[in-house]
Scaffold this motif. Sequence first.
Motif, PDB file in Angstrom:
ATOM      1  N   CYS A 166     -56.584  -6.355  61.716  1.00  0.00           N
ATOM      2  CA  CYS A 166     -57.177  -7.706  60.712  1.00  0.00           C
ATOM      3  C   CYS A 166     -58.007  -7.128  59.879  1.00  0.00           C
ATOM      4  O   CYS A 166     -59.558  -7.262  60.236  1.00  0.00           O
TER       5      CYS A 166
ATOM      6  N   ILE B  39     -60.031  -7.057  56.177  1.00  0.00           N
ATOM      7  CA  ILE B  39     -60.397  -8.051  55.210  1.00  0.00           C
ATOM      8  C   ILE B  39     -61.212  -7.451  54.003  1.00  0.00           C
ATOM      9  O   ILE B  39     -61.643  -6.478  54.078  1.00  0.00           O
TER      10      ILE B  39
ATOM     11  N   ALA C 273     -60.375 -15.434  58.687  1.00  0.00           N
ATOM     12  CA  ALA C 273     -61.603 -14.829  57.995  1.00  0.00           C
ATOM     13  C   ALA C 273     -62.199 -16.049  57.294  1.00  0.00           C
ATOM     14  O   ALA C 273     -61.431 -16.527  56.185  1.00  0.00           O
TER      15      ALA C 273
ATOM     16  N   HIS D 253     -63.507  -8.930  50.879  1.00  0.00           N
ATOM     17  CA  HIS D 253     -64.212 -10.107  50.484  1.00  0.00           C
ATOM     18  C   HIS D 253     -65.418  -9.785  49.345  1.00  0.00           C
ATOM     19  O   HIS D 253     -65.670  -8.554  49.013  1.00  0.00           O
TER      20      HIS D 253
ATOM     21  N   THR E  28     -61.330 -13.949  49.294  1.00  0.00           N
ATOM     22  CA  THR E  28     -61.255 -13.526  50.526  1.00  0.00           C
ATOM     23  C   THR E  28     -59.668 -12.978  50.785  1.00  0.00           C
ATOM     24  O   THR E  28     -58.836 -13.879  50.579  1.00  0.00           O
TER      25      THR E  28
ATOM     26  N   ILE F  97     -56.800 -10.876  53.241  1.00  0.00           N
ATOM     27  CA  ILE F  97     -56.556  -9.741  54.386  1.00  0.00           C
ATOM     28  C   ILE F  97     -55.513  -8.669  53.898  1.00  0.00           C
ATOM     29  O   ILE F  97     -54.581  -9.138  53.624  1.00  0.00           O
TER      30      ILE F  97
END
Length: 1178
Positions: free
Chosen positions: A556, A558, A607, A560, A535, A537
């Motif tokens: 923010c 992300i 996260a 993943h 993961t 950011i």
Amino acid sequence: MMTKKSISASRASLILFLCQMITALEVPLDLSQPPTITQQSPKDYIVDPRENIVIQCEAKGKPPPSFSWTRNGTHFDIDKDARVTVKPNSGTLVINIMNGGKTEAYEGVYQCTARNERGAAISNNIVIRPSRSPLWTKEKVEPKHVREGDPLVLHCSPPVGLPPPIIFWMDNSFQRLPQNERVSQGLNGDLYFSNVKPEDTREDYICYARFNHTQTIQQKQPISVKVFSMDSLNETISANLSDTDFYGAKPLTERRPTLLTPLGSTSNKVELRGNVLLLECIAEGLPTPVIRWIKEGGELPINRTFFENFKKTLKIIEVSEADSGKYKCVARNPLGSTHHTITVTVKAAPYWITAPRNLVLSPGEDGTLICRANGNPKPNISWLTNGVPIAIAPEDPSRKVDGDTIIFSDVQERSSAVYQCNASNEYGYLLANAFVNVLAEPPRILTPANKLYQVIANNPALLDCAFFGSPVPEIEWFKGVKGSILRGDLYVFHDNGTLEIPVAQKDSTGTYTCVARNKLGKVQNEVHLEVKDPTMIIKQPEYKIIQRGGQVSFECTIKHDPTLIPTIMWLKDNGELPDDERFIIHKDSLAIMNVTDKDDGTYTCVANTTLDSVSASAVLTVVDRPNPPFDLELTDQLERSIQLSWIPGYDNNSPITNFVIEYEDGMHEPGVWHYQAEVRGTQTTVQLKLSPYVNYSFRVIAVNEIGRSQPSEASEQYLTKAAKPDENPSGVQGIGSEPDNLVIIWEPLKGFQSNGPGLQYKVSWRQKDVGDEWTSVIVANVSKYIVSGTPTFVPYEIKVQALNDLGYAPEPAEVIGHSGEDLPMVAPGNVQVHIVNSTLAKVHWDPVPLKTVRGHLQGYRIYYWKVQSLSKRRRRHVEKKILTFSGNKTHGMLPGLEPYSSYKLNVRVVNGKGEGPASPDKLFKTPEGVPSAPSFLKITNPTLDSLTLEWGPPTHPNGVLIAYTLKFQPINSTHELGPLVEIRIPANETSLILSNLNYSTRYKFYFYAQTSVGAGSQITEEAVTIMDEAMASRQVDIATQGWFIGLMCAVALLILILLIVCFIRRNKGGKYPVKEKEDAHADPEIQPMKEDDGTFGEYSDAEDHKPLKKGSRTPSDRTVKKEDSDDSLVDYGEGVNGQFNEDGSFIGQYSGKKEKEPAEGNESSEAPSPVNAMNSFV
């Protein structure tokens, strides 16, 4: 700032590995095994006498163990005491004392034994003691009388409790007594004063002891302290005190330090390894001494050393033998120093080096139990088996004791037992149980089958293969169903069966097989590994500065692994977000509305997935205008100055750049605040200059980059004494409003400038250069005074002086004024006009005598107007124009005249009152100029070889026309220009037929008029001759067949439709590129035939669908050339709405008085004749 965590990080890997190592040594509970103690009470067990006593003892084994207890070394028969019970399936004792029992009856040393057929395990010796919180013994506390500056110790002497109480000093209001370098509490609870001050006098010094175990607080009797200052001591000693009442007898003088505790120059301290070492030095002296600590022959340990109680206590945590040595405290003040050396010896209760561990052996195998411990002094090691000293235990031929080791060889099932190792010295003991379990068991894998492991790429992967077997099985790992055995540097094989892949990659995903085998069998188990993308950011929150009341957003975003479900959590200062509706969490952002000061801090986006966690932080700084300053104070109050000081308010995260000081005059202008001064933002004191007779109040405003704060509260008022005025009025002037008066005006003093009550003005005047005495008058607080009966426009000396009830201001400066003006008396003479060119004339005149101006000379004004045009001889509207020439000028320029016209002008002098009489009208004429363009040009009656031209004369001939000039040239189908033909036409002609032209040809015409001065602007037009009719008929005769005639008709119809469409499109407007070339090159002579082949010059037309231009007119390059002149532009005058600057540049437009006459001629209009539309397509 971004951080990342993974479940399979190195630290987690180590913890998991250690846990699995322990698990691998445990025997499954379905197999026979000796007892193991799993839980027991602490060795030193202090119990609350108000609650039941619970002594824990839990154990496991197969078969389940039974429990027994000893008390003080003898068997404790539980069944004989009704208050004692044992928890079911447990060895834990519960002693019921809630119903009349006494805890003291059960004090003692308890030990638990857990036993089954394979052995017996024992617990530690558990010492049971009830907690105690006794009261202070009654005592008479005598008041303390002490002289200022002397030392003082208030003893606490708390009762001995179990455990020891926590000591603190408070007053009757339960407020802790303040402590500092001078006054502090020692480790023994006493309160030490290095020297006393009068403010130490009080009657409620109370020592409290808090017993945490019983949650009680005991209080000592209050102690009264009376401190006598040296000034009052002599007055009170004989009446109130005897000499023996004093705590000390020395006078108040400064003295070098001495130690109050510890006493002497040296002392010793013993501390146990792992405990906290506390060393204390408290000194008395005047001034108060400062304490410093050093270790002789070494340094104080870094990261474990702390100073407490204003450096009077040295604290070293987790002490070890290396911390033994000599520690010196040095107390110092300006008069000297003293020191004390404490020799520290660190002893150690026993601690493990190698504790014995359970041993599982197969029949016939060998093994060892090791019990190694250290301490100071070195501990004694003793062995027990099943709770009995090994020396008196039943013999076992398979074991041999060798000091701290028991060696087993060729063990059999009867060798199973529990062994106890005891390591003890004078400071304590250690007791450990370890069993020897002799079993014969085929391998078994304890890890669940098909267990799924998921890790993040580039992190370690740990695949479990928890196993058991006796003898210990060997472990092998395979990848895939038919994979080969795993070996090499890519893998780590742990003793507990775990397979470690240090850096798992995507291709590490798959099925892994663990195989366990010993001589009794083989077993295998499959587990599965999935490696996921980490993961990340990809859009982190950024540092933000926001003004209070605004809104801010942190992003923010992300990325993943698609098979993992992330959750995003926002933190503020590593805690939860406030429960506030202003915080709005979106999918990829956090928004904060109506930001306040409390929102300032660090915001973290976290996260999380089930496998990893990543975070990023950003700081939010909330800024705003500063808070207003406060606590304004006025000091150094003098008649003309005062000192103002203040305390700045909070700057709200934006530094204060400056302070603005304002004042209010409560006497003259209450409620109105004026600027007084401004200082730097680092300054909080300012010396202010004051004026007399002002009731001052001040306020301060703080300024930062965001703006100005609210004003502070007003300071106290300060009224300055009255005085004579310091200054006189400003702006003194003398200007007459009538020819026979003098108006004296000034700017009155403001209220605070009066310096006192009764403000008035002394107004004085006298005629200049006459020798008259001053005439004076005193007027009230006004701003003007009128002197009547003065001569017209004569200079006066004037002065205005302020005065009040205390006297006059300093002597004022004199100014020159004039009495009122009157209109000038005479007109300028000898007016002459010099013609510069057809549009410009220069006017000369003689100045008038200054005495006849009767006022301030402002300049001369020229009135001029056109009488008639000489070319038309008809009168027109009279439009008078005005030019003003500032100052004492004697000439000026008249621009913008019309050529070949008759003009008149006159000149007048101007002062502040108005204009004087006009000079006699002067007549002058302008010469001829070049004409304007002909008013129109029409081309009509096109034939095969001729065109008819008609035109109108120029609207502005600007002279006598002498001829017209016509120039024309053909334009071929490729837009090239042919040879240029020029024809001169008499001035009285208005039409012309051009013959011998080519058929079906476009021509370009240029036409302009001429005077004797030169050619005027030209007008242009285009036209086309028609097609040859004979040729057209011959083309028709070609068709002799009927079918051909029909075909031609269809073609003609199609052409007609196309022509109509083209005609409509071309009538939308536009111009030929020829027209653009004309605009750039107005003279057709610049486009001759090519000399080499006589062909037409190039004539391009990118827009070949545009219609012919009708009546187009282009400017000519034949401009009127102005005659050279030596006159400066400064001679141009000033209009009413616009003026010439003094340097002569024109900055406006003419304006003047208009007297209407019949108009002279019509305005030019263009009415070109249309051209045959069809001809445009030839």
